[in-house]
Enzyme design. Structure first.
Site, PDB file in Angstrom:
ATOM      1  N   HIS A   1      -7.604   0.656  -6.165  1.00 16.37           N
ATOM      2  CA  HIS A   1      -7.831  -0.080  -4.917  1.00 16.37           C
ATOM      3  C   HIS A   1      -8.600  -1.360  -5.262  1.00 16.37           C
ATOM      4  O   HIS A   1      -9.758  -1.527  -4.877  1.00 16.37           O
ATOM      5  CB  HIS A   1      -8.616   0.802  -3.939  1.00 16.37           C
TER       6      HIS A   1
ATOM      7  N   ASP B   1     -16.999   8.033  -0.983  1.00 19.89           N
ATOM      8  CA  ASP B   1     -15.701   7.904  -0.313  1.00 19.89           C
ATOM      9  C   ASP B   1     -15.362   9.290   0.234  1.00 19.89           C
ATOM     10  O   ASP B   1     -16.001  10.296  -0.122  1.00 19.89           O
ATOM     11  CB  ASP B   1     -14.652   7.415  -1.333  1.00 19.89           C
TER      12      ASP B   1
ATOM     13  N   GLN C   1     -10.569  -3.600  -2.784  1.00 17.16           N
ATOM     14  CA  GLN C   1     -11.790  -2.951  -2.276  1.00 17.16           C
ATOM     15  C   GLN C   1     -12.990  -3.295  -3.158  1.00 17.16           C
ATOM     16  O   GLN C   1     -14.081  -3.598  -2.672  1.00 17.16           O
ATOM     17  CB  GLN C   1     -11.584  -1.429  -2.226  1.00 17.16           C
TER      18      GLN C   1
ATOM     19  N   ARG D   1     -13.957  -7.433   3.143  1.00 17.82           N
ATOM     20  CA  ARG D   1     -12.564  -7.188   2.722  1.00 17.82           C
ATOM     21  C   ARG D   1     -11.717  -8.415   3.053  1.00 17.82           C
ATOM     22  O   ARG D   1     -10.863  -8.822   2.289  1.00 17.82           O
ATOM     23  CB  ARG D   1     -11.981  -5.955   3.444  1.00 17.82           C
TER      24      ARG D   1
ATOM     25  N   ARG E   1       0.862  -1.195   0.000  1.00 14.47           N
ATOM     26  CA  ARG E   1       0.000   0.000   0.000  1.00 14.47           C
ATOM     27  C   ARG E   1       0.889   1.232   0.000  1.00 14.47           C
ATOM     28  O   ARG E   1       1.781   1.357   0.845  1.00 14.47           O
ATOM     29  CB  ARG E   1      -0.924   0.045   1.222  1.00 14.47           C
TER      30      ARG E   1
ATOM     31  N   CYS F   1     -16.150   2.650   1.385  1.00 13.29           N
ATOM     32  CA  CYS F   1     -14.976   1.812   1.668  1.00 13.29           C
ATOM     33  C   CYS F   1     -14.511   1.958   3.109  1.00 13.29           C
ATOM     34  O   CYS F   1     -13.890   1.061   3.658  1.00 13.29           O
ATOM     35  CB  CYS F   1     -13.852   2.191   0.711  1.00 13.29           C
TER      36      CYS F   1
HETATM   37  N1   CP Z   1     -11.135   0.604   2.971  1.00 12.08           N
HETATM   38  C1   CP Z   1      -9.828   0.559   3.326  1.00 12.08           C
HETATM   39  O1   CP Z   1      -8.935   0.325   2.522  1.00 12.08           O
HETATM   40  O2   CP Z   1      -9.630   0.765   4.650  1.00 12.08           O
HETATM   41  P1   CP Z   1      -8.208   0.986   5.361  1.00 12.08           P
HETATM   42  O3   CP Z   1      -7.628   2.261   4.832  1.00 12.08           O
HETATM   43  O4   CP Z   1      -8.528   1.039   6.831  1.00 12.08           O
HETATM   44  O5   CP Z   1      -7.321  -0.179   5.016  1.00 12.08           O
HETATM   45  N1  NVA Z   2      -9.717   7.186  -1.263  1.00 12.60           N
HETATM   46  C1  NVA Z   2      -9.302   6.828   0.063  1.00 12.60           C
HETATM   47  C2  NVA Z   2      -9.589   5.383   0.308  1.00 12.60           C
HETATM   48  C3  NVA Z   2      -9.246   4.876   1.672  1.00 12.60           C
HETATM   49  C4  NVA Z   2      -9.534   3.436   1.849  1.00 12.60           C
HETATM   50  C5  NVA Z   2      -7.840   7.145   0.270  1.00 12.60           C
HETATM   51  O1  NVA Z   2      -7.044   6.874  -0.631  1.00 12.60           O
HETATM   52  O2  NVA Z   2      -7.484   7.675   1.312  1.00 12.60           O
END
Ligand code: CP
Ligand code: NVA
Length: 337
Positions: free
Chosen positions: A136, A233, A139, A319, A109, A274
């Protein structure tokens, strides 16, 4: 279906049949965990003897915990790495080489999509994208699984309406996934946050092939008509925190409210997110935004978030089941599904 050894960097690398397979495997693994039904093809510890590393350059709750629990459930060992040498004292190529010697799979990530691509290129083991600035993909699997569970519909029968920042990682993954699976995807977003043109073209081609559709508008009421799922989101993704004032200004009319849910014309419309979400004042950032801008809730009202339409915690749980399916499909020596 054999996905062994394949990385999971973006859904664009996967066919409709492969994504459907991952969803079907997710349902089987969820049933196994809950003791609901017996699918002998997923019996046993499917990742026994495997070592996986979770590299995080951005914060996480769901993704990190999902990878860990999924790995432990299936007998794998996990290293969580946030302060590696990568990019600072050691090149990405050298780091990937080392990790590929020690581990059977790598989750990453962070920021650039190129990082997950290069990790896959140089490590020689499957790499799973746990979120980048533009994608993502894990997700999406949870979003689709949750919608299928709650509606009883197949993926190609579903209509998703995404409201808000139309070009962030979550919106991109949803558009890509829907277009490959043949679902309808409409997005309501200000013009300056429209999806990237090149990605949109790819998704339109996918939708033509799969029988899906993509519709872009700046009017949330128009986007949600006939929707099965209304999705939003946060307005500033990780790394964009300095854009808060600009985004609030742009996206305030895109808040998901009960009126917007009603405008779908579907009394059973689902609300997905998400997470994490700014729907109340129980976070430090939420409090700061309230002090500066007077907003008590941002992308979704607390009323919608806590309503019977909201399936956000089922989505969060899924998830884990879907990430497990991705790891098992790409890594297991024991899977015969
Ligand atoms: N939805 C998601 O990716 O959550 P986190 O950022 O907590 O991993
Ligand atoms: N769009 C958000 C998603 C988090 C799961 C981010 O990138 O912060």
């Amino acid at each position: 279906m054999n996905l062994k050894g394949k990385s999971f960097l973006t859904l664009l690398d996967y066919t409709k049949e492969e994504i459907e397979y991952l969803l079907s495997l997710s349902f089987a693994l969820k049933a196994k965990k809950k003791g609901l039904s017996h699918v002998k093809e997923v019996d046993g510890k499917l990742l026994e003897g495997k070592n996986i590393v979770l590299l995080f350059d951005k914060t996480s709750t769901r993704t990190r915990c999902s990878f860990e629990v999924a790995a432990y459930d299936e007998g794998a060992s996990v290293t969580f790495l946030t302060n590696s040498q990568m990019g600072k004292k050691e090149s990405l190529e050298d780091t990937a080489n080392v990790l590929g010697r020690l581990y059977d799979g790598i989750e990453y990530r962070g920021y650039e999509q190129k990082t997950v691509e290069d990790l896959a290129k140089y490590s020689g083991v499957p790499v799973w994208n746990g979120l980048t600035d533009i994608d993502h993909p894990t997700q999406f699997l949870a979003d689709m699984m949750t919608a299928m569970e709650h509606t009883g519909k197949k993926s190609e029968e579903l209509k998703f309406a995404y409201i808000g920042d139309g070009r962030n990682n979550v919106a991109n993954a949803l558009m890509i996934g829907c277009s490959i699976l043949g679902a309808s995807y409409s997005v309501a977003t200000p013009e300056s946050l429209n999806p990237d043109v090149e990605l949109l073209e790819k998704c339109k081609k996918n939708a033509e092939k799969s029988g899906g559709s993509i519709f872009i508008t700046s009017d949330p009421m128009e986007a949600v008509k006939g929707a099965d799922v209304i999705y939003t989101d946060i307005w500033c993704s990780m790394g964009e925190e300095d854009k808060m004032a600009e985004r609030i200004n742009l996206l305030k009319p895109y808040q998901v409210t009960m009126d917007l849910l009603k405008a779908s014309g579907n009394k059973d419309v689902l609300f997905e997110h998400c997470l994490p979400s700014f729907h109340d004042l129980e976070t430090t950032i939420g409090k700061e935004v309230y002090q500066k801008f007077g907003l008590k809730e941002m992308e979704v009202t607390d009323e919608v978030f806590r309503s019977s339409h909201s399936v956000v915690f089922d989505e969060a749980e899924n998830r884990m089941h879907t990430i497990k399916a991705v790891m098992v499909a790409t890594l297991s020596d024991k899977l015969d599904y």
